[in-house]
Design an enzyme around this catalytic site. Structure first.
Site, PDB file in Angstrom:
ATOM      1  N   ARG A  23       1.048  -1.295  -0.142  1.00 28.79           N
ATOM      2  CA  ARG A  23       0.249   0.068  -0.524  1.00 28.79           C
ATOM      3  C   ARG A  23       1.032   1.181  -0.027  1.00 28.79           C
ATOM      4  O   ARG A  23       2.462   0.309  -0.331  1.00 28.79           O
ATOM      5  CB  ARG A  23      -0.894   0.029   0.917  1.00 28.79           C
ATOM      6  CG  ARG A  23      -0.135   0.473   2.881  1.00 28.79           C
ATOM      7  CD  ARG A  23      -0.765   0.827   3.499  1.00 28.79           C
ATOM      8  NE  ARG A  23      -0.175   1.284   4.351  1.00 28.79           N
ATOM      9  CZ  ARG A  23      -0.165   0.931   6.325  1.00 28.79           C
ATOM     10  NH1 ARG A  23      -1.376  -0.169   6.562  1.00 28.79           N
ATOM     11  NH2 ARG A  23       0.606   1.376   6.826  1.00 28.79           N
ATOM     12  N   GLN A  25       3.574   4.685  -0.850  1.00 28.61           N
ATOM     13  CA  GLN A  25       4.366   4.765  -1.843  1.00 28.61           C
ATOM     14  C   GLN A  25       4.487   3.533  -2.466  1.00 28.61           C
ATOM     15  O   GLN A  25       4.619   3.421  -3.491  1.00 28.61           O
ATOM     16  CB  GLN A  25       5.316   5.753  -1.288  1.00 28.61           C
ATOM     17  CG  GLN A  25       4.746   6.690   0.032  1.00 28.61           C
ATOM     18  CD  GLN A  25       5.767   7.346   0.714  1.00 28.61           C
ATOM     19  OE1 GLN A  25       7.333   8.170  -0.840  1.00 28.61           O
ATOM     20  NE2 GLN A  25       6.403   7.488   1.517  1.00 28.61           N
ATOM     21  N   SER A 163      14.172   9.784   3.695  1.00 26.97           N
ATOM     22  CA  SER A 163      13.495  11.484   4.122  1.00 26.97           C
ATOM     23  C   SER A 163      14.031  12.223   4.467  1.00 26.97           C
ATOM     24  O   SER A 163      14.959  12.596   5.057  1.00 26.97           O
ATOM     25  CB  SER A 163      12.179  10.779   5.530  1.00 26.97           C
ATOM     26  OG  SER A 163      11.827  12.003   6.182  1.00 26.97           O
ATOM     27  N   TYR A 176      13.793   7.366  14.393  1.00 27.00           N
ATOM     28  CA  TYR A 176      13.516   7.567  13.341  1.00 27.00           C
ATOM     29  C   TYR A 176      14.505   8.280  11.905  1.00 27.00           C
ATOM     30  O   TYR A 176      15.111   7.782  11.245  1.00 27.00           O
ATOM     31  CB  TYR A 176      11.693   8.377  13.051  1.00 27.00           C
ATOM     32  CG  TYR A 176      11.447   8.415  10.808  1.00 27.00           C
ATOM     33  CD1 TYR A 176      11.209   6.753  10.757  1.00 27.00           C
ATOM     34  CD2 TYR A 176      11.585   9.478  10.573  1.00 27.00           C
ATOM     35  CE1 TYR A 176       9.930   6.961   8.964  1.00 27.00           C
ATOM     36  CE2 TYR A 176      11.575   9.180   9.523  1.00 27.00           C
ATOM     37  CZ  TYR A 176      10.534   7.878   8.333  1.00 27.00           C
ATOM     38  OH  TYR A 176      10.161   8.450   7.524  1.00 27.00           O
ATOM     39  N   THR A 211       0.019   9.333   3.182  1.00 27.47           N
ATOM     40  CA  THR A 211      -0.287   7.072   3.820  1.00 27.47           C
ATOM     41  C   THR A 211      -0.579   6.805   4.693  1.00 27.47           C
ATOM     42  O   THR A 211      -0.866   8.215   5.733  1.00 27.47           O
ATOM     43  CB  THR A 211       1.017   6.587   3.131  1.00 27.47           C
ATOM     44  OG1 THR A 211       2.055   7.574   4.218  1.00 27.47           O
ATOM     45  CG2 THR A 211       2.016   7.293   1.980  1.00 27.47           C
TER      46      THR A 211
END
Ligand SMILES: NC(=O)c1ccc[n+]([C@@H]2O[C@H](COP(=O)([O-])OP(=O)(O)OC[C@H]3O[C@@H](n4cnc5c(N)ncnc54)[C@H](O)[C@@H]3O)[C@@H](O)[C@H]2O)c1
Length: 278
Positions: A23, A25, A163, A176, A211
């Protein structure tokens, strides 16, 4: 020998391996690469493996829907329900890729998770899980796919999905950011190592994208507790009425896969409406 390129199918005859493809990207990249002519290998854990994220992971039905959508583009697809932390599982998926399609040209190392919390307050498990999936998972993808690409001798293009947090560290998700900074470093080293094989390696730096991960409302609790953090998440330069759509990232993925970007390797490509430029 000059390859004949169909203008509307620049990736015809090629094969792309996409992780996190059930699902979001990853699914969008699979569909757009297929639309450009590539056959697809779609990998996803399809299981609730993220202990600390405020949103659920994909399910097997989501991967089946990706397969349906790729086939609707007239391309073939092989799916594999594999956690990117499982190196053996990814190596088997690559062996199946070669058995089925006979080649591997593009890799999109996209699977990833996000969660929120301050660095000294999150648990060791939360830190490790994030780095295991987002950084070691990408390395597993590289370790599984690169030997087959070198052996095929066709060059190729590897795209890692980092990112904006992989070059500009924000508060509230340092674990992250650490994993995504790691992805940038790994990608740059790999680009240097693979240049002699004609394999290009670039990383994409998306900012807020529409998303499940990008709409995780659990981050708002952190902003409520620490209102000043919100200033690190400044508006983009381009006018916008929402998050970036996965389609808009996929256009860049298809370009980086195609010969149109043949002189680009070792680059970090922002796909962020100018967020990083501010
Ligand atoms: N959405 C954003 O705002 C944003 C911004 C910058 C970067 N990113 C990065 O983009 C990538 C794609 O995320 P998305 O926005 O599509 O989110 P998403 O949650 O919609 O999709 C992620 C997919 O990866 C799968 N996945 C998660 N862990 C996995 C694992 N260990 N093994 C195999 N599959 C796994 C999930 O099941 C899901 O299908 C991630 O690497 C994410 O960090 C997202």
């Amino acid at each position: 020998m000059t390859r004949t390129i169909e203008p509307d199918r620049p990736l015809a005859g090629k094969v792309a391996y996409v992780t996190g493809a059930a699902r979001g990207q990853g699914r969008s990249h699979a569909i757009h690469l297929a639309r450009a002519g590539a056959d697809i290998v779609a990998v996803d854990a399809c299981a609730q493996i993220a202990t600390f994220s405020g949103y659920p992971m994909a399910e097997p039905g989501d991967l089946a829907e990706t397969a349906h959508l790729v086939e609707a583009e007239g391309r073939k697809i092989l799916t594999a329900q594999v956690d990117v932390r499982d190196l053996d599982g990814q190596q088997k998926a690559v062996a199946d890729t070669i058995k089925t399609f006979g080649r591997l040209d593009f890799v999109v190392a996209n699977a990833g998770v996000c969660s929120w919390g301050r660095l000294w307050e999150i648990s060791p498990e939360q830190f490790r899980e994030t780095v295991d999936i987002n950084l070691i998972g990408v390395w597993n993808t590289i370790k599984a796919t690169v030997p087959a690409m070198i052996a095929a001798g066709n060059g190729g293009s590897i795209m890692t999905i980092s990112s904006s947090a992989g070059v500009k560290a924000p508060p509230g998700c340092g674990h992250y950011a650490a994993s995504k900074f790691g992805v940038v470093g790994l990608t740059k080293s790999l680009a240097v190592e693979l240049g002699e094989y004609g394999i290009r390696v670039n990383t994409l730096l998306p900012y807020g994208t529409n998303t499940a991960l990008g709409n995780d409302t659990s981050m708002y609790k952190l902003f409520e507790d620490h209102p000043a953090y919100v200033y690190s998440y400044t508006p983009n330069l381009l006018k916008t009425d929402g998050l970036v759509e996965p389609d808009e990232i996929s256009d860049v993925v298809v370009w980086l896969a195609s010969d149109s970007s043949r002189v680009i390797t070792g680059a970090q490509v922002p796909v962020d409406k100018g967020f990083l430029a501010r």
